[in-house]
Design a protein around this motif. Structure first.
Motif, PDB file in Angstrom:
ATOM      1  N   LYS A 179     -35.106   1.166 -60.066  1.00 15.98           N
ATOM      2  CA  LYS A 179     -34.384   2.040 -59.153  1.00 15.98           C
ATOM      3  C   LYS A 179     -33.309   2.823 -59.887  1.00 15.98           C
ATOM      4  CE  LYS A 179     -35.253  -0.460 -54.861  1.00 15.98           C
ATOM      5  NZ  LYS A 179     -34.652  -1.123 -53.679  1.00 15.98           N
ATOM      6  N   HIS A 181     -30.446   3.934 -59.098  1.00 14.12           N
ATOM      7  CA  HIS A 181     -29.018   3.659 -58.979  1.00 14.12           C
ATOM      8  C   HIS A 181     -28.520   2.617 -59.979  1.00 14.12           C
ATOM      9  CE1 HIS A 181     -29.218  -0.343 -57.055  1.00 14.12           C
ATOM     10  NE2 HIS A 181     -30.297   0.110 -56.438  1.00 14.12           N
ATOM     11  N   ASN A 303     -38.166  13.431 -44.017  1.00 18.79           N
ATOM     12  CA  ASN A 303     -36.885  13.146 -43.374  1.00 18.79           C
ATOM     13  C   ASN A 303     -36.678  13.992 -42.133  1.00 18.79           C
ATOM     14  OD1 ASN A 303     -36.138  11.205 -45.203  1.00 18.79           O
ATOM     15  ND2 ASN A 303     -34.911  12.572 -46.471  1.00 18.79           N
ATOM     16  N   LYS A 307     -32.011  14.839 -40.774  1.00 15.74           N
ATOM     17  CA  LYS A 307     -31.330  14.294 -41.948  1.00 15.74           C
ATOM     18  C   LYS A 307     -30.974  15.374 -42.957  1.00 15.74           C
ATOM     19  CE  LYS A 307     -32.384  10.335 -43.702  1.00 15.74           C
ATOM     20  NZ  LYS A 307     -33.081   9.224 -44.361  1.00 15.74           N
ATOM     21  N   THR A 311     -31.153  12.766 -49.171  1.00 14.43           N
ATOM     22  CA  THR A 311     -29.884  12.061 -49.090  1.00 14.43           C
ATOM     23  C   THR A 311     -29.650  11.332 -50.406  1.00 14.43           C
ATOM     24  OG1 THR A 311     -30.824   9.981 -48.273  1.00 14.43           O
ATOM     25  CG2 THR A 311     -30.266  11.665 -46.629  1.00 14.43           C
ATOM     26  N   GLY A 313     -29.139   8.293 -50.571  1.00 16.31           N
ATOM     27  CA  GLY A 313     -29.951   7.090 -50.435  1.00 16.31           C
ATOM     28  C   GLY A 313     -31.368   7.289 -50.956  1.00 16.31           C
ATOM     29  N   ASP A 314     -31.941   8.463 -50.705  1.00 20.71           N
ATOM     30  CA  ASP A 314     -33.276   8.768 -51.228  1.00 20.71           C
ATOM     31  C   ASP A 314     -33.283   8.730 -52.752  1.00 20.71           C
ATOM     32  OD1 ASP A 314     -34.333   9.204 -48.657  1.00 20.71           O
ATOM     33  OD2 ASP A 314     -33.678  11.298 -48.683  1.00 20.71           O
ATOM     34  N   ARG A 316     -31.132   7.084 -54.679  1.00 18.86           N
ATOM     35  CA  ARG A 316     -30.891   5.709 -55.131  1.00 18.86           C
ATOM     36  C   ARG A 316     -32.191   4.909 -55.186  1.00 18.86           C
ATOM     37  NH1 ARG A 316     -25.655   3.914 -55.220  1.00 18.86           N
ATOM     38  NH2 ARG A 316     -24.078   5.266 -54.269  1.00 18.86           N
ATOM     39  N   ALA A 317     -33.085   5.192 -54.256  1.00 22.62           N
ATOM     40  CA  ALA A 317     -34.334   4.442 -54.172  1.00 22.62           C
ATOM     41  C   ALA A 317     -35.396   4.944 -55.155  1.00 22.62           C
ATOM     42  CB  ALA A 317     -34.877   4.511 -52.750  1.00 22.62           C
TER      43      ALA A 317
END
Length: 381
Positions: A179, A181, A303, A307, A311, A313-314, A316-317
Motif C-alpha cells: 500500500k 501510504h 466514486n 465524492k 480521494t 483514501g483512494d 492510500r489504498a
C-alpha cells in the motif's frame, strides 16, 4: 435536460455539446427569458478565462450558454458570421483583446471592452470570398494538425506501455506491491476562506493550484512544478520532491501526477505524497503513479459525483511495488533510455503542430486584413 455550454466547450471553432454540462427545464426556461439562448448564425465569444475562443452556431438546437460566453448576432446584410469568427481569430483582434483584458487570477474581457474591438467590414461579397478561401486553406492545415496530434497520442500510448513493462519487473523480482501510504506522508491541499479576500493579491508564499496538471504535457517526464502563484495567508507547506496528484478536474487532469520542485502550499483539488527517500526515489514513485493513471481514472468514475473524483483514501489504498532504492535507480535509467527516442519524436511532432498553427493564424490575419489577395468567385462585368 438541456445543454449548458460554457467556455470550456468552445474549442477550435466548434461547440462540444457532448462534453457540456446539463441544466434542468426550469433553469433552461429562465435562461432563455434572460437572453442566454443562441440561434443559428450567432457567434459565441469566450470572455472569461481562455479569452477569444469563438464558434459559429450552425444548427437550431435547444441550449443555453454561461455568462463566460458572449452571444454576438451579426446583422447578416452587413457581416458574415463566419467572417466575423475569422476576424476574432486574427492576430489583430487578439492583440486588441489582450490590451483590454482585466484580472490577474482569471483574465476577463468585459462586454463593453469587447465592443471596442475594431474589426474590418469589407463588402459582404468580399467577406464571403474570404470565408471560402480560409475554409479551404485552414481545413488542410487542420487535417495536418489532427494527424500530428493523433501521432503524438499513439507515441504517448506506446511509451506508457513500455514504461509499465519496465516497472512491472520490480514486482517480478520479488517485490510484491504494498500500500502506497507505507513510508510516505499524504494529505489534501486547501484553499483560504473566501472571507480572506487578500489572498489573491499576491505575497511571498507559493500556492500551487490544480492547473499545474491541467496540461497536455502532464504525462511527460519533463513536466515538473518549479513556480507558482503567491498568496499572503499561511497554509500548510508541502516539501520539494513531493508528488502532486489531481483529485478532480475535467479531461485528462483527474488522476494525473507531477513532482513539486519547490516548497509550496497547494489547493484542495490536489493531494500530496511525500515519500520517505530512504525507501522511495521520487521519480520512480512518479512513474509508478503514472503507470496507474487509467486505474485511478476508473476509481474516480466509480466514486461518482458525490465524492468528487479521487480521494486521499483512494491513493492510500493504491498498491505499488517498492524495490530497493538502488533497483529503483536502475529501472529509472532503463526508462530514460527507452523513452528518449519516443520523447524526441513527440517533440518534433509538437514543433510541426506549433508551426502549422502559427501558419494558420498568419493566413487568417493576412486574409481578413486585406494583406493577401483572395481568389474571387465573382465574374468580371
Amino acid at each position: 435536460m438541456y445543454d449548458f455550454v460554457s467556455t470550456r466547450d468552445v474549442k477550435q471553432g466548434k461547440i462540444d455539446f457532448a462534453g457540456s454540462l446539463k441544466t434542468t427545464p426550469e433553469t433552461y426556461k429562465y435562461m432563455v427569458k434572460t437572453g442566454c439562448q443562441p440561434f443559428p448564425g450567432d457567434v459565441l465569444f469566450s470572455k472569461d478565462g481562455t479569452v477569444g475562443e469563438t464558434a459559429v452556431v450552425r444548427v437550431l438546437k435547444d441550449f443555453v450558454v454561461a455568462s463566460s460566453l458572449v452571444i454576438i448576432s451579426p446583422r447578416q446584410e452587413v457581416m458574415n458570421s463566419d467572417f466575423l469568427a475569422y476576424v476574432f481569430a486574427s492576430k489583430t483582434s487578439k492583440d486588441q483583446a489582450a490590451s483590454l483584458m482585466r484580472g490577474a487570477g482569471l483574465p476577463r474581457l468585459s462586454v463593453g471592452n469587447l465592443a471596442r474591438i475594431e474589426v474590418p467590414v469589407p463588402p459582404l461579397s468580399e467577406q464571403q470570398d474570404i470565408v471560402r478561401f480560409l475554409d479551404c486553406e485552414t481545413a488542410q492545415i487542420d487535417d495536418l494538425v489532427s494527424k500530428q496530434e493523433e501521432f503524438v497520442t499513439l507515441l504517448r500510448e506506446r511509451r506508457s506501455v513500455v514504461v509499465s513493462e519496465i516497472l512491472s519487473r520490480a514486482q517480478q523480482d520479488g517485490n510484491p506491491p504494498d500500500k502506497l501510504h507505507r513510508r510516505t506522508r499524504m494529505g489534501n491541499g486547501s484553499t483560504p476562506r473566501s472571507s480572506e479576500d487578500r489572498y489573491w493579491l499576491g505575497g511571498e508564499i507559493p500556492w500551487v493550484n490544480s492547473s499545474v496538471v491541467n496540461l497536455p504535457e502532464v504525462l511527460e517526464p519533463s513536466r515538473l512544478v518549479t513556480e507558482a502563484a503567491t498568496v499572503e495567508c499561511h497554509l500548510p507547506m508541502v516539501r520539494p520532491g513531493s508528488i502532486l496528484v489531481a483529485l478532480t478536474g475535467q479531461g485528462k487532469t483527474r488522476g494525473a501526477a507531477t513532482i513539486l520542485r519547490i516548497e509550496s502550499t497547494i489547493n484542495q483539488h490536489l493531494a500530496y505524497i511525500e515519500p520517505d527517500e530512504r525507501y522511495w526515489v521520487p521519480e520512480y514513485l512518479l512513474w509508478s503513479l503514472r503507470s496507474n493513471y487509467e486505474h485511478l481514472r476508473r476509481i474516480s468514475s466509480e466514486n461518482g459525483a458525490t465524492k468528487g473524483g479521487l480521494t486521499v483514501g483512494d491513493l492510500r489504498a493504491l498498491r505499488i511495488a517498492m524495490p530497493p532504492v538502488h533497483k529503483q535507480h536502475q529501472l529509472l535509467a532503463e526508462v530514460a533510455t527507452t523513452t528518449e527516442r519516443v520523447d524526441s519524436l513527440i517533440a518534433k511532432a509538437q514543433e510541426h503542430i506549433a508551426f502549422a498553427k502559427e501558419r494558420r493564424a498568419a493566413l487568417i490575419t493576412a486574409a481578413v486584413t486585406g494583406q493577401n489577395d483572395v481568389p474571387t468567385t465573382r465574374k468580371a462585368g
